[in-house]
Design a protein around this motif. Sequence first.
Motif, PDB file in Angstrom:
ATOM      1  N   UNK A   5       0.832  -1.194   0.000  1.00 14.26           N
ATOM      2  CA  UNK A   5       0.000   0.000   0.000  1.00 14.26           C
ATOM      3  C   UNK A   5       0.872   1.250   0.000  1.00 14.26           C
ATOM      4  N   UNK A   6       0.531   2.243  -0.830  1.00 12.68           N
ATOM      5  CA  UNK A   6       1.273   3.510  -0.787  1.00 12.68           C
ATOM      6  C   UNK A   6       0.993   4.249   0.521  1.00 12.68           C
ATOM      7  N   UNK A  44       5.982   2.451  -0.872  1.00 10.50           N
ATOM      8  CA  UNK A  44       5.142   1.257  -0.892  1.00 10.50           C
ATOM      9  C   UNK A  44       5.446   0.480   0.383  1.00 10.50           C
ATOM     10  N   UNK A  45       4.413   0.150   1.172  1.00  7.41           N
ATOM     11  CA  UNK A  45       4.587  -0.550   2.445  1.00  7.41           C
ATOM     12  C   UNK A  45       3.963  -1.934   2.361  1.00  7.41           C
ATOM     13  N   UNK A  46       4.735  -2.914   2.813  1.00  6.43           N
ATOM     14  CA  UNK A  46       4.247  -4.299   2.878  1.00  6.43           C
ATOM     15  C   UNK A  46       4.765  -4.904   4.177  1.00  6.43           C
ATOM     16  N   UNK A  47       3.885  -5.460   4.961  1.00  3.89           N
ATOM     17  CA  UNK A  47       4.154  -6.096   6.258  1.00  3.89           C
ATOM     18  C   UNK A  47       5.144  -5.303   7.120  1.00  3.89           C
ATOM     19  N   UNK A  48       4.932  -4.002   7.179  1.00  6.09           N
ATOM     20  CA  UNK A  48       5.727  -3.167   8.065  1.00  6.09           C
ATOM     21  C   UNK A  48       7.052  -2.681   7.515  1.00  6.09           C
ATOM     22  N   UNK A  49       7.315  -2.951   6.250  1.00  5.55           N
ATOM     23  CA  UNK A  49       8.559  -2.515   5.616  1.00  5.55           C
ATOM     24  C   UNK A  49       8.261  -1.609   4.436  1.00  5.55           C
ATOM     25  N   UNK A  50       8.962  -0.485   4.357  1.00  2.00           N
ATOM     26  CA  UNK A  50       8.913   0.356   3.170  1.00  2.00           C
ATOM     27  C   UNK A  50       9.801  -0.318   2.132  1.00  2.00           C
ATOM     28  N   UNK A  51       9.239  -0.564   0.933  1.00  2.00           N
ATOM     29  CA  UNK A  51       9.970  -1.313  -0.083  1.00  2.00           C
ATOM     30  C   UNK A  51      10.611  -0.436  -1.148  1.00  2.00           C
ATOM     31  N   UNK A  66      -8.200   2.027  -4.522  1.00  2.70           N
ATOM     32  CA  UNK A  66      -8.522   1.182  -3.362  1.00  2.70           C
ATOM     33  C   UNK A  66      -9.808   1.651  -2.690  1.00  2.70           C
ATOM     34  N   UNK A  67      -9.966   2.957  -2.534  1.00  2.00           N
ATOM     35  CA  UNK A  67     -11.170   3.515  -1.900  1.00  2.00           C
ATOM     36  C   UNK A  67     -12.409   3.184  -2.723  1.00  2.00           C
TER      37      UNK A  67
END
Length: 79
Positions: A5-6, A44-51, A66-67
């Motif tokens: 998610x951004x 971009x965040x995935x499972x607590x990490x900025x990728x 998404x909204x």
Amino acid sequence: MCLAIPACVEEIVSEDCAIVNLSGIRREVSLALMENVEIGDYVIVHVGFALQKIDPLEAQQTLAMFAKMQNEDDPFADN
């Protein structure tokens, strides 16, 4: 299936940690996988990490999508 998610970086807590805003929710994320992150960047965040960093316009378009998908799936939402 994975979902990233951004999020907008609002505060740098330490060298490898930041506070991001995920559609109004502030969360602490790890910056261990990234370099040169600044306040105001979208990541971009995935499972607590900025990728990775993402273009702000692309981030806003993705969040809007998404909204919209969330509202379409909600039978009680005002469309």
